[in-house]
Design an enzyme around this catalytic site. Sequence first.
Site, mmCIF file in Angstrom:
data_model
loop_
_atom_site.group_PDB
_atom_site.id
_atom_site.type_symbol
_atom_site.label_atom_id
_atom_site.label_comp_id
_atom_site.label_asym_id
_atom_site.label_seq_id
_atom_site.Cartn_x
_atom_site.Cartn_y
_atom_site.Cartn_z
ATOM 1 N N ASP A 89 26.395 22.669 5.738
ATOM 2 C CA ASP A 89 26.964 23.971 5.375
ATOM 3 C C ASP A 89 26.319 25.138 6.112
ATOM 4 O OD1 ASP A 89 28.524 22.540 3.518
ATOM 5 O OD2 ASP A 89 26.883 22.602 2.076
ATOM 6 N N GLU A 90 25.909 24.881 7.335
ATOM 7 C CA GLU A 90 25.246 25.932 8.123
ATOM 8 C C GLU A 90 26.250 26.912 8.718
ATOM 9 O OE1 GLU A 90 24.961 22.675 8.718
ATOM 10 O OE2 GLU A 90 22.871 22.067 8.541
ATOM 11 N N GLY A 91 27.525 26.532 8.691
ATOM 12 C CA GLY A 91 28.548 27.361 9.336
ATOM 13 C C GLY A 91 29.047 26.706 10.622
ATOM 14 N N LYS A 92 29.020 25.369 10.639
ATOM 15 C CA LYS A 92 29.487 24.630 11.832
ATOM 16 C C LYS A 92 30.962 24.916 12.095
ATOM 17 C CE LYS A 92 28.225 20.795 9.840
ATOM 18 N NZ LYS A 92 27.476 21.242 8.649
ATOM 19 N N GLY A 117 32.895 19.864 4.328
ATOM 20 C CA GLY A 117 33.678 21.017 3.886
ATOM 21 C C GLY A 117 33.346 22.181 4.787
ATOM 22 N N HIS A 118 34.311 22.568 5.601
ATOM 23 C CA HIS A 118 34.091 23.684 6.519
ATOM 24 C C HIS A 118 35.029 24.819 6.133
ATOM 25 C CE1 HIS A 118 32.015 20.723 8.931
ATOM 26 N NE2 HIS A 118 33.121 20.023 9.091
ATOM 27 N N GLN A 142 28.224 17.057 8.222
ATOM 28 C CA GLN A 142 26.911 17.022 7.570
ATOM 29 C C GLN A 142 25.836 17.594 8.504
ATOM 30 O OE1 GLN A 142 28.927 13.856 7.363
ATOM 31 N NE2 GLN A 142 29.853 15.168 5.869
ATOM 32 N N ARG A 197 25.024 25.545 -4.377
ATOM 33 C CA ARG A 197 24.062 25.009 -3.410
ATOM 34 C C ARG A 197 22.663 25.461 -3.782
ATOM 35 N NH1 ARG A 197 27.913 27.005 1.478
ATOM 36 N NH2 ARG A 197 29.382 25.276 1.449
ATOM 37 N N ASP A 248 23.238 38.232 7.997
ATOM 38 C CA ASP A 248 23.638 39.371 7.146
ATOM 39 C C ASP A 248 23.220 39.177 5.683
ATOM 40 O OD1 ASP A 248 25.767 37.317 7.693
ATOM 41 O OD2 ASP A 248 26.699 38.249 5.940
ATOM 42 N N GLY A 271 25.254 34.801 13.546
ATOM 43 C CA GLY A 271 26.355 35.132 12.643
ATOM 44 C C GLY A 271 25.978 36.303 11.761
ATOM 45 N N VAL A 272 26.869 37.279 11.677
ATOM 46 C CA VAL A 272 26.599 38.451 10.833
ATOM 47 C C VAL A 272 27.687 38.655 9.776
ATOM 48 C CG1 VAL A 272 25.121 39.655 12.491
ATOM 49 C CG2 VAL A 272 27.604 39.977 12.611
HETATM 50 P P1 GDP Z 1 29.883 23.976 7.532
HETATM 51 O O1 GDP Z 1 30.030 22.843 6.585
HETATM 52 O O2 GDP Z 1 28.646 23.892 8.357
HETATM 53 O O3 GDP Z 1 31.119 24.210 8.372
HETATM 54 O O4 GDP Z 1 29.696 25.291 6.628
HETATM 55 P P2 GDP Z 1 30.516 25.720 5.306
HETATM 56 O O5 GDP Z 1 31.848 26.221 5.732
HETATM 57 O O6 GDP Z 1 30.457 24.655 4.285
HETATM 58 O O7 GDP Z 1 29.591 26.888 4.768
HETATM 59 C C1 GDP Z 1 29.325 28.026 5.521
HETATM 60 C C2 GDP Z 1 29.879 29.269 4.786
HETATM 61 O O8 GDP Z 1 29.321 30.428 5.350
HETATM 62 C C3 GDP Z 1 31.382 29.447 4.899
HETATM 63 O O9 GDP Z 1 31.851 29.988 3.701
HETATM 64 C C4 GDP Z 1 31.548 30.432 6.047
HETATM 65 O O10 GDP Z 1 32.730 31.221 5.930
HETATM 66 C C5 GDP Z 1 30.332 31.283 5.855
HETATM 67 N N1 GDP Z 1 29.756 31.843 7.081
HETATM 68 C C6 GDP Z 1 29.629 31.280 8.309
HETATM 69 N N2 GDP Z 1 28.927 32.079 9.136
HETATM 70 C C7 GDP Z 1 28.590 33.171 8.405
HETATM 71 C C8 GDP Z 1 27.816 34.349 8.680
HETATM 72 O O11 GDP Z 1 27.289 34.552 9.768
HETATM 73 N N3 GDP Z 1 27.669 35.239 7.650
HETATM 74 C C9 GDP Z 1 28.223 35.053 6.420
HETATM 75 N N4 GDP Z 1 28.018 35.958 5.475
HETATM 76 N N5 GDP Z 1 28.939 33.952 6.135
HETATM 77 C C10 GDP Z 1 29.113 33.038 7.100
HETATM 78 P P1 IMO Z 2 29.251 19.663 5.723
HETATM 79 O O1 IMO Z 2 29.898 18.975 6.881
HETATM 80 C C1 IMO Z 2 26.373 19.476 2.472
HETATM 81 C C2 IMO Z 2 25.541 15.526 0.811
HETATM 82 C C3 IMO Z 2 25.959 15.285 -0.628
HETATM 83 C C4 IMO Z 2 24.885 14.290 -1.042
HETATM 84 C C5 IMO Z 2 24.683 13.455 0.210
HETATM 85 C C6 IMO Z 2 25.458 12.141 0.212
HETATM 86 O O2 IMO Z 2 30.153 20.589 4.967
HETATM 87 O O3 IMO Z 2 27.955 20.290 6.095
HETATM 88 P P2 IMO Z 2 28.014 11.544 0.546
HETATM 89 O O4 IMO Z 2 29.228 11.911 -0.267
HETATM 90 O O5 IMO Z 2 28.098 11.979 1.974
HETATM 91 O O6 IMO Z 2 27.652 10.096 0.411
HETATM 92 O O7 IMO Z 2 26.814 12.365 -0.147
HETATM 93 O O8 IMO Z 2 25.115 14.260 1.297
HETATM 94 N N1 IMO Z 2 26.614 15.988 1.681
HETATM 95 C C7 IMO Z 2 26.731 17.249 2.116
HETATM 96 N N2 IMO Z 2 26.018 18.356 1.828
HETATM 97 N N3 IMO Z 2 27.380 19.559 3.354
HETATM 98 C C8 IMO Z 2 28.103 18.461 3.684
HETATM 99 O O9 IMO Z 2 28.993 18.454 4.674
HETATM 100 C C9 IMO Z 2 27.817 17.239 3.018
HETATM 101 N N4 IMO Z 2 28.325 15.974 3.083
HETATM 102 C C10 IMO Z 2 27.573 15.232 2.266
HETATM 103 O O10 IMO Z 2 25.918 16.465 -1.392
HETATM 104 O O11 IMO Z 2 23.676 14.962 -1.310
HETATM 105 MG MG MG Z 3 30.241 22.504 4.548
#
Ligand code: GDP
Ligand code: IMO
Ligand code: MG
Length: 429
Positions: free
Chosen positions: A13-16, A40-41, A223, A304, A332, A412-413
Amino acid sequence: MPAIVLVGAQWGDEGKGKATDVLGSRIDVVVKYNGGNNAGHTVVVGDEKYALHLLPSGILTPGVTPVIGNGVVIDPSALFTELDGLSARGVDCSRLLISASAHLIAPYHRTVDRVTERFLGVRRIGTTGRGIGPAYADKVNRIGLRVQDLFDEKILAQKVEGALETRNQLLVKVFNRRAITVEEVVEELLGYADRIRPMVCDTGLELSRRLDAGETVLFEGGQATMLDIDHGTYPFVTSSNATSGGACTGSGVPPNRVDRIVGVAKAYVTRVGEGPFPTELLDDVGEGLRRAGGEFGTTTGRPRRTGWYDALIARYTARVNGLTDLVLTKLDVLTGYETIPVCVGYDVDGVRHTEIPMTQTDFHHAKPVYEELPGWTEDISGARTFEDLPTAAQEYVLRLEELSGVRISAIGVGPEREQIVVRTDLLEG
Ligand code: GDP
Ligand code: IMO
Ligand code: MG
């Protein structure tokens, strides 16, 4: 710049998704190489917000060919739900290519995932419950089902029968659930065959040809490094290789074709599910970060866990992935703190560590050693160049760069597509 790998540098969930989307119009192909619909992106484009799970984020850019590689596990019901949802919103999904060798998540994988977690109780992993682990377990155990099996009813039935033989014993005798019949599984899976057939190809060959033709290919990791089955915080990990090596094994493209490896890290850290997290904040400060950053899971909606930036993880991630660049997101969210702690070491039972401890026990005992950096109060969401950032924010970035040993090429801001400060062009720089 023909081949670029993008990986999560923390616990996901880093913002990939946003980072992929930002590169979108300049790439020809986006490949998902690991994981499944556990990802989940969230990508924000203008007024529209998209949540992607199984499909690579590049699908949102017109003209890009999205590819699901052999390293992915595909739940066909989730695939079509996601495709239908995007198509209904006007996203063109017609280019999608799917590897014939990708494994399938069958209904019994989802069941086993959930009952196993319940059975583990306090020792649970906190999985997404999507059947990811059991599907990969069957793959490694050589009793998995692959996409190509959908096109041969006899083989499919034989394989399902083989897989259910032991599974049913486990479900009935250990987990006290009903047995699953071969017929119900085969019937459901065959129902997807005609629809998936036109998308299926030898994706490794296709990618090789496209690279030969000079196309730009982005490998999008699901992930993250600390959730990698080999390099993460085992057993609190996912069941695939989310690190850069997985881009090769999960796509059929060899390492010597990869030109650049980009890590995506938040300016702080979050984690979903169980497992060690040295800089975790269990107090109001952590709650503040969760609220400011909107830190709730895209896939399961779970809050989270939140904590300060961990430079040991950054350095470790840089090493195991061979990072050439870092994208630092959500800077930000850190606006408004007087000082911002950054973890520069661990204290493990009185011993100072500057690298990730070798053993799980030590990692569980790691207490963060912090360096305090000055904060800023200015709204930075409108910054578009590094110089637009307040000095303290610039210094925060530069210190993180120094500690991780990798250049921070973009910052990212804000969540929107254009809310990014680019210092070095990820494709050309
Ligand atoms: P992913 O799984 O790495 O693609 O990340 P997620 O989408 O699960 O979580 C990242 C969240 O941060 C999303 O809700 C994005 O819309 C949001 N996001 C991404 N980059 C930035 C940023 O630079 N600033 C802020 N405030 N939100 C961001
Ligand atoms: P993105 O791509 C954050 C975590 C689950 C659990 C562990 C194992 O959005 O960054 P699983 O269902 O994969 O067997 O669960 O991994 N997990 C994630 N956490 N972002 C994800 O994907 C994740 N995909 C799995 O919460 O701890
Ligand atoms: Mg995610």
